[in-house]
Design a protein around this motif. Structure first.
Motif, PDB file in Angstrom:
ATOM      1  N   ALA A  63       0.833  -1.201   0.000  1.00  0.00           N
ATOM      2  CA  ALA A  63       0.000   0.000   0.000  1.00  0.00           C
ATOM      3  C   ALA A  63       0.869   1.252   0.000  1.00  0.00           C
ATOM      4  O   ALA A  63       1.853   1.342   0.740  1.00  0.00           O
ATOM      5  CB  ALA A  63      -0.923   0.001   1.207  1.00  0.00           C
ATOM      6  N   ASP A  67      -1.202  -5.664   1.315  1.00  0.00           N
ATOM      7  CA  ASP A  67      -2.509  -6.210   0.946  1.00  0.00           C
ATOM      8  C   ASP A  67      -2.347  -7.515   0.169  1.00  0.00           C
ATOM      9  O   ASP A  67      -1.571  -7.596  -0.787  1.00  0.00           O
ATOM     10  CB  ASP A  67      -3.270  -5.190   0.092  1.00  0.00           C
ATOM     11  N   LYS A 101      -4.653 -10.401  -1.804  1.00  0.00           N
ATOM     12  CA  LYS A 101      -5.938 -10.889  -2.308  1.00  0.00           C
ATOM     13  C   LYS A 101      -5.913 -12.405  -2.293  1.00  0.00           C
ATOM     14  O   LYS A 101      -4.894 -13.019  -2.616  1.00  0.00           O
ATOM     15  CB  LYS A 101      -6.206 -10.358  -3.715  1.00  0.00           C
ATOM     16  N   SER A 144      -9.833  -9.630   0.413  1.00  0.00           N
ATOM     17  CA  SER A 144      -8.488  -9.118   0.663  1.00  0.00           C
ATOM     18  C   SER A 144      -8.128  -9.260   2.136  1.00  0.00           C
ATOM     19  O   SER A 144      -8.990  -9.132   3.011  1.00  0.00           O
ATOM     20  CB  SER A 144      -8.386  -7.638   0.270  1.00  0.00           C
ATOM     21  N   ASN A 185      -5.633  -7.539   4.826  1.00  0.00           N
ATOM     22  CA  ASN A 185      -4.760  -6.408   5.112  1.00  0.00           C
ATOM     23  C   ASN A 185      -3.803  -6.786   6.238  1.00  0.00           C
ATOM     24  O   ASN A 185      -4.228  -7.037   7.359  1.00  0.00           O
ATOM     25  CB  ASN A 185      -5.570  -5.177   5.525  1.00  0.00           C
ATOM     26  N   VAL A 194      -4.393   1.334  -1.344  1.00  0.00           N
ATOM     27  CA  VAL A 194      -5.247   0.267  -0.810  1.00  0.00           C
ATOM     28  C   VAL A 194      -6.377   0.883  -0.007  1.00  0.00           C
ATOM     29  O   VAL A 194      -6.163   1.749   0.852  1.00  0.00           O
ATOM     30  CB  VAL A 194      -4.446  -0.695   0.084  1.00  0.00           C
ATOM     31  N   VAL A 199      -8.834   0.211   2.762  1.00  0.00           N
ATOM     32  CA  VAL A 199      -9.098  -0.723   3.863  1.00  0.00           C
ATOM     33  C   VAL A 199     -10.601  -0.802   4.061  1.00  0.00           C
ATOM     34  O   VAL A 199     -11.268   0.211   4.267  1.00  0.00           O
ATOM     35  CB  VAL A 199      -8.413  -0.253   5.156  1.00  0.00           C
TER      36      VAL A 199
END
Length: 251
Positions: free
Chosen positions: A188, A195, A197, A212, A214, A244, A246
């Motif tokens: 990020a 991050d 995925k 995702s 974090n 990114v 959140v």
């Protein structure tokens, strides 16, 4: 008094799934796991609204009441309301991350904010003493002692002994992912987050879920965390740097 900087320890309600494996990296951190821009905006807006109400109480109080008494009541009202709002818009979640050869797992939990109760208790006591002292000069300050510290005390009691309030501000979660489940890695550029995925099939479902993860970390360790993750991902998994967003919740 508040122990805001005490070291984080994994609570007894949570345990690691891969605890039998040596850890590659592990750390704990407090982080705001939501859209901070929206939360900050809401907090600023509510401060303005509360200030308006505080001024309303000050300007509409009985004309015979001393201005200092009205000012103290308004200040107490503002501080209490601002404190309650801040616990909702600026709360931090406790995180513990652990990497092993099997994958990534993390725990997140939120304990009931005992510091807020301590703050309200001290605020009620201090303001009560101030009003009682002022009442020795002018008895009309006794009314302020009932409205100001009394209101703070009622707020303290409702927070301390409300089961629903405590349950709303207390919970524990654990998650575990295998390395092969991750489909993208991103550093990020707008927050201290790595991050990831992932694509998984939840228990009881016959379809895949894309979401995702974090990974919250310190600024100095963000690159190191990303490189370690990258070395364990499947070949061909994209590695990018991007802004990114959140999410409000991952539950």
């Amino acid at each position: 008094m508040f122990n805001l900087n005490k070291a984080l320890e994994l609570p007894s309600q949570l345990e690691w799934k891969f605890s039998h494996e040596p850890e590659l990296m592990a750390w704990t951190i407090r982080a705001r796991n939501y859209n901070t821009f929206v939360a900050n905006g809401m907090f600023a807006f509510m401060l303005v609204v509360i200030m308006g109400w505080a001024y309303f109480f000050y300007s509409t109080s009985a004309s015979g009441e001393p201005s200092f008494s009205r000012l103290l009541v308004s200040i107490c009202f503002y501080i209490v309301c601002a404190s309650v709002i801040s616990t909702m818009t600026h709360q931090r979640m406790n995180f513990a991350f652990r990497f092993t050869k099997s994958g990534v797992e993390y725990c997140k939990w939120k304990d009931f904010p005992e510091w807020a109760l301590t703050f309200l208790k001290w605020l009620a006591g201090i303001t009560a003493i101030v009003f009682i002292f002022m009442a020795t000069i002018d008895p009309s300050f006794l009314l302020g002692a009932l409205i100001g510290p009394g209101g703070v005390g009622l707020t303290y009691l409702s927070m301390a002994y409300s089961k629903n309030y405590r349950e709303m501000h207390t919970y524990y979660h654990h998650y575990a992912f295998k390395w092969e489940e991750f489909t993208q890695l991103a550093i990020a550029t707008n927050r201290e987050v790595v991050d990831l995925k992932y694509t998984i099939t939840m228990d009881g479902d016959d379809f895949e879920t894309n979401w995702s993860l974090n990974v919250f970390c310190k600024r100095k360790t963000k690159e190191k965390v990303a490189e370690l993750i990258r070395s364990y991902l499947s070949p061909g998994v994209p590695f990018i740097k991007a802004k990114v967003n959140v999410p409000l919740s991952t539950d």
